[in-house]
Design an enzyme around this catalytic site. Structure first.
Site, PDB file in Angstrom:
ATOM      1  N   GLY A 120      12.918   1.867   2.231  1.00 50.97           N
ATOM      2  CA  GLY A 120      13.876   0.937   2.334  1.00 50.97           C
ATOM      3  C   GLY A 120      13.861  -0.118   1.086  1.00 50.97           C
TER       4      GLY A 120
ATOM      5  N   GLY B  11      11.324   4.054   4.779  1.00 49.24           N
ATOM      6  CA  GLY B  11      12.729   4.511   5.361  1.00 49.24           C
ATOM      7  C   GLY B  11      13.113   5.677   5.154  1.00 49.24           C
TER       8      GLY B  11
ATOM      9  N   GLU C 289       2.966   1.170   4.295  1.00 47.79           N
ATOM     10  CA  GLU C 289       3.373  -0.459   4.395  1.00 47.79           C
ATOM     11  C   GLU C 289       2.336  -1.271   4.619  1.00 47.79           C
ATOM     12  OE1 GLU C 289       6.472   2.646   5.552  1.00 47.79           O
ATOM     13  OE2 GLU C 289       4.453   2.419   5.814  1.00 47.79           O
TER      14      GLU C 289
ATOM     15  N   ASP D 120       6.817   1.384  10.100  1.00 50.91           N
ATOM     16  CA  ASP D 120       7.834   1.226  11.025  1.00 50.91           C
ATOM     17  C   ASP D 120       8.881   2.190  10.892  1.00 50.91           C
ATOM     18  OD1 ASP D 120       8.781   0.642   8.367  1.00 50.91           O
ATOM     19  OD2 ASP D 120      10.449  -0.974   9.233  1.00 50.91           O
TER      20      ASP D 120
END
Length: 383
Positions: A95, A143, A166, A174
């Protein structure tokens, strides 16, 4: 004025006009050009088109993909959905978290909207009624994992590179990491989440992240064969993928990179606390254990504690329950210190030496942790 002068002037005027029009267009289509959505043959094709940024996912891309995915899902003429990246280097490197961090610090809504809508898209991919084929060629992280791992089929190549890094930027794995990571063999998912370890090529398939492995030079042929199918069923699509997979010879007999360490990984990450995991790694003392310890010690202590609980809880939750939990975590991280510090150290100043707060695991209390997992009430993610 002679005719040729008139012609020259007219041509130069036309050229200027074309350039101006193009500039206006590029301003307008800049966001639209970041992702291409096309109907080809029997399929809807999503092409991530930000090669300069390794196809990193931003909010405007999410907002274009989601409604189109829903449309294709309902369209009787669309039999499958293919997603791929442009440029050969990356499927999607994650992301666009730098933009998210900047927005959160400026108190703008982007940090709420980006995670909310990204997770809604992850869920839509998971529940999609049409077969969904992700061509995860090149870098696939964060992402990008969310755009692929929840679909029916994930095709890796020898150039695939998977990681969930992350914890190194003060976040947690996530996009449904709390769902798919604990469901990988043994404690492999915990290991990948804690260390950010990178899997390459066929190992992405062996680990269970990809469903198929294809030589990269055959990828365009594979895509053409899928598009040429007539009203295919999920089984027809699987047959094409299986055929290519079976013919692929690259690294066919190479053992899984973590093969000899899997038993140890399973025992290390069965511990109930991050402190215990670290203690066990220290006691082990093998070069592989110490290498992992070194990686883990660089991570945000808060992120490590969040991640362990996220995976333990996620192992028995549905994907929607996991995404609701992760949305709470994402918003707590936006309001905390470590995420912004991680983005600064890794992406902005690139000094690779984040100053975590708290700096020690023992300073991250159960109360701190509970606050990260607290309900957001009416702001919770709902499906």
């Amino acid at each position: 004025m002679r005719l040729w002068e008139l012609m020259a002037r007219f041509n130069s005027f036309k050229r200027t006009n074309v350039i101006l029009q193009h500039l206006r267009m590029s301003n307008h289509t800049d966001a639209a050009g970041e992702v291409l959505l096309e109907r080809k043959g029997c399929a809807g094709v999503i092409t991530l088109n930000r090669p300069k940024f390794l196809n990193a996912l931003n909010l405007s891309m999410v907002r274009q993909i989601y409604p189109q995915l829903k449309k294709w899902e309902q369209d009787p003429e669309t039999f499958l959905i293919i997603i791929k990246g442009v440029g050969g280097k990356a499927f999607c490197a994650g992301g666009d978290i730098r933009a998210v961090s900047e927005a959160a610090k400026a108190n703008q809504k982007l940090s709420q909207e980006f995670f909310r809508e990204e997770y809604m898209l992850n869920n839509a991919i998971d529940s999609c009624q049409k077969p969904y084929v992700a061509l995860i060629h090149g870098i696939t992280m964060g992402g990008g994992v969310g755009l692929s791992v929840h679909g029916h089929f994930r095709v890796a190549t020898e150039k695939s590179l998977f990681a969930m890094p992350e914890t190194a930027i003060g976040l947690f794995p996530d996009v449904g990491g709390g769902y798919f990571l604990p469901r990988l063999q043994g404690k492999l998912g915990y290991f990948l989440a804690f260390t950010g370890f990178r899997l390459k090529g066929r190992d992405v398939y062996t680990a269970g992240i990809a469903t198929h492995f294809v030589d990269s030079e055959k990828l365009s042929m594979l895509e053409a064969d899928l598009l040429a199918l007539k009203s295919p069923s999920k089984e027809n699509i699987a047959d094409v993928l299986d055929t290519y997979h079976t013919k692929s010879k690259i690294d066919q007999n190479k053992p899984f990179i973590l093969e000899e360490h899997l038993d140890k990984i399973n025992s290390w990450f069965s511990a109930n606390s991050v402190e215990q995991i670290i203690e066990i790694l220290q006691q082990d003392g093998s070069s592989f254990a110490l290498e992992q310890l070194k990686a883990i010690n660089k991570m945000s202590p808060t992120s490590l504690k969040i991640t362990l609980r996220q995976l333990m809880e996620g192992s028995s939750k549905t994907l929607q329950e996991v995404l609701t939990m992760e949305y709470r975590l994402s918003q707590a991280c936006m309001g905390g210190h470590d995420f912004h510090e991680g983005v600064r150290a890794v992406l902005i100043d690139k000094d690779q030496s984040p100053k975590w707060k708290p700096a020690e695991l023992k300073e991250v209390t159960d109360e701190d942790l509970n606050n990260y997992f607290k309900s957001l009430g009416s702001n919770d993610l709902k499906f």
